[in-house]
Design an enzyme around this catalytic site. Structure first.
Site, short mmCIF file in Angstrom:
data_model
loop_
_atom_site.label_atom_id
_atom_site.label_comp_id
_atom_site.label_asym_id
_atom_site.label_seq_id
_atom_site.Cartn_x
_atom_site.Cartn_y
_atom_site.Cartn_z
N GLY A 1 4.34 -23.25 -90.47
CA GLY A 1 3.55 -23.19 -89.41
C GLY A 1 3.52 -24.72 -88.60
O GLY A 1 3.31 -24.99 -87.56
N ASP B 1 14.07 -26.23 -95.93
CA ASP B 1 13.02 -25.23 -96.31
C ASP B 1 14.02 -24.16 -97.15
O ASP B 1 15.08 -24.12 -96.84
CB ASP B 1 12.73 -24.45 -94.97
N LYS C 1 14.56 -20.19 -92.18
CA LYS C 1 13.88 -20.79 -91.11
C LYS C 1 14.60 -22.14 -90.77
O LYS C 1 14.64 -22.32 -89.64
CB LYS C 1 12.66 -21.41 -91.99
N ASN D 1 15.24 -25.33 -102.22
CA ASN D 1 14.01 -25.81 -102.92
C ASN D 1 14.00 -27.24 -103.37
O ASN D 1 14.97 -27.53 -104.07
CB ASN D 1 13.82 -24.85 -103.96
N ASN E 1 2.47 -26.74 -100.81
CA ASN E 1 2.01 -26.68 -102.19
C ASN E 1 2.06 -28.05 -102.72
O ASN E 1 2.85 -28.99 -102.32
CB ASN E 1 2.67 -25.78 -103.02
N CYS F 1 -1.96 -41.06 -106.70
CA CYS F 1 -2.81 -41.96 -106.87
C CYS F 1 -4.27 -41.42 -106.84
O CYS F 1 -5.01 -41.78 -107.93
CB CYS F 1 -2.87 -43.18 -105.66
N CYS G 1 -4.29 -14.52 -100.19
CA CYS G 1 -3.77 -14.43 -98.98
C CYS G 1 -4.50 -15.55 -98.02
O CYS G 1 -5.68 -15.29 -97.67
CB CYS G 1 -3.97 -13.12 -98.47
N CYS H 1 -2.56 -45.61 -111.35
CA CYS H 1 -1.72 -44.21 -110.80
C CYS H 1 -0.97 -43.69 -111.82
O CYS H 1 -0.38 -44.38 -112.66
CB CYS H 1 -0.66 -44.63 -109.61
N CYS I 1 4.44 -46.38 -109.06
CA CYS I 1 3.43 -47.04 -107.81
C CYS I 1 2.85 -48.22 -108.24
O CYS I 1 2.92 -49.05 -107.48
CB CYS I 1 2.54 -45.85 -107.93
P1 ATP Z 1 2.64 -18.28 -95.91
O1 ATP Z 1 2.38 -18.73 -97.25
O2 ATP Z 1 1.24 -18.29 -95.13
O3 ATP Z 1 3.16 -16.83 -95.45
P2 ATP Z 1 4.32 -20.14 -95.18
O4 ATP Z 1 5.10 -19.69 -96.74
O5 ATP Z 1 5.48 -19.83 -94.03
O6 ATP Z 1 3.45 -19.32 -95.06
P3 ATP Z 1 3.38 -22.87 -94.24
O7 ATP Z 1 2.50 -23.62 -94.48
O8 ATP Z 1 3.57 -22.08 -92.70
O9 ATP Z 1 3.48 -21.36 -95.26
O10 ATP Z 1 4.82 -23.45 -94.11
C1 ATP Z 1 5.35 -24.21 -95.46
C2 ATP Z 1 6.65 -24.36 -95.47
O11 ATP Z 1 7.17 -25.26 -96.55
C3 ATP Z 1 7.19 -22.84 -95.62
O12 ATP Z 1 8.38 -22.59 -94.80
C4 ATP Z 1 7.96 -23.01 -97.12
O13 ATP Z 1 9.03 -22.30 -97.30
C5 ATP Z 1 8.02 -24.57 -97.31
N1 ATP Z 1 8.32 -25.06 -98.63
C6 ATP Z 1 7.17 -25.07 -99.68
N2 ATP Z 1 7.65 -25.53 -100.72
C7 ATP Z 1 8.97 -25.76 -100.58
C8 ATP Z 1 10.04 -26.15 -101.23
N3 ATP Z 1 9.82 -26.66 -102.59
N4 ATP Z 1 11.27 -26.42 -100.88
C9 ATP Z 1 11.53 -26.35 -99.69
N5 ATP Z 1 10.64 -25.79 -98.72
C10 ATP Z 1 9.39 -25.54 -99.27
ZN ZN Z 2 0.07 -43.85 -106.72
#
Ligand code: ATP
Ligand code: ZN
Length: 290
Positions: free
Chosen positions: A46, A67, A90, A113, A145, A190, A211, A264, A269
């Site tokens: 997003g 992604d 994506k 990932n 995350n 930190c 959700c 930290c 760091c």
């Molecule tokens: P939702 O979880 O609400 O369905 P989303 O997973 O598309 O939405 P967004 O906040 O829109 O989440 O975007 C975060 C993006 O970061 C996502 O497209 C997700 O696949 C990507 N992402 C998260 N963690 C990793 C990772 N470890 N490596 C690569 N891409 C990542």
């Molecule tokens: Zn730090």
């Protein structure tokens, strides 16, 4: 006959002329420098997809996109992706749309990932040049995350690379951006990320089984704030805000500086903090002498 304002000398069809006007108006010194800049966008969801589109329209030189996910119909409440792209990765879908908007941008897509062992190495290698230094000007974190943010933090501490973190809360009504300059500002390790003293609920951790809500408005605003500060950073105009929060319910935009933590949990760091302090002190001493 066309009205006078529509004549060719007034309306220039070159997409760069409105950007170059920033230079004529004295906002930016040399806008063309943007062609030499490379930005990595980690997470093309997003916030990241919109940030990538903005950078593409601004004429950035090179974009690296990361992604692991695919476009889903459930993503259509956000900006950028279209229903016919459902099922594509994506990165692939974004590369296609962005190349259509501005073919002058060199796009590298990395469908992976970044938090796995191999992912970490591949991510680090992709932003490193042959001399072992960073090959990007800035990394934008647009992930949702904690683990992914900690991975970006680690790579950036190792490469002494400046990056910008962004986040939107689980209830979709607030968000933030934060600039991380290794040694100079707080890194992501930190301070506990959930206890940011902004007075707004900053739950940017993705919880299993919850959700999360999402709004194209909040995500678009956070992407705009992120890219606006990216442009200021790259082209050296205005002031880059170190931490900028956004609370949509009251239209509150808190700003602050988050100092690095000498204790930290990431051992790299404090080393970089000491190096920064030493550099800072010697510059101060030099300035005092002259
Ligand atoms: P939702 O979880 O609400 O369905 P989303 O997973 O598309 O939405 P967004 O906040 O829109 O989440 O975007 C975060 C993006 O970061 C996502 O497209 C997700 O696949 C990507 N992402 C998260 N963690 C990793 C990772 N470890 N490596 C690569 N891409 C990542
Ligand atoms: Zn730090």
């Amino acid at each position: 006959t066309r009205p006078k304002e529509m004549s060719a000398e007034v309306v220039d069809s070159n997409p760069y002329s409105r950007l170059m006007a920033l230079q004529r108006m004295g906002i930016v010194k040399d806008y063309q420098r943007i062609r030499d800049k490379t930005i990595a966008v980690v997470g093309v969801g997003g916030v990241g997809s919109v940030a990538a589109e903005m950078l593409t329209r601004c004429g950035i030189g090179r974009l690296l996109l990361y992604d692991y996910d695919k476009v889903e119909l459930a993503n259509m409440n956000r900006l950028f992706f279209r229903p016919e792209q459902a099922g594509m990765t994506k990165t692939e879908a974004a590369a296609q749309t962005l190349a259509g908007i501005n073919p002058d941008v060199a796009i590298e897509s990395y469908t992976m990932n970044i938090t796995t062992l191999q992912g970490f190495d591949a991510f680090k290698a992709s932003v490193t040049n042959a001399d072992g230094a960073s090959r990007v000007d800035l990394i934008l974190s647009c992930v949702d995350n904690y683990e992914a943010r900690m991975t970006i933090n680690q790579v950036c501490l190792e490469l002494e690379q400046t990056w910008m973190e962004s986040g939107v809360s689980e209830d979709a009504v607030s968000g933030h951006i934060q600039v991380v300059i290794p040694g100079e500002t707080a890194c992501f390790a930190c301070v506990p990320p959930l206890v940011v003293a902004s007075g707004i609920d900053e739950r940017t951790l993705k919880r299993e089984g919850v959700c999360a809500a999402s709004l194209p408005t909040t995500m678009g605003i956070i992407a705009g704030l992120l890219v606006q500060n990216t442009l200021k950073f790259l082209l050296d105009f205005g002031q880059v805000t170190r931490y900028l929060g956004y609370s949509s319910l009251t239209d509150f935009f808190p700003t602050m500086d988050i100092k690095p933590n000498p204790g930290c949990s990431n051992p790299l760091c404090p080393k970089l903090q000491a190096a920064y302090q030493q550099q800072y002190n010697s510059e101060e001493a030099l300035a005092a002498r002259s």
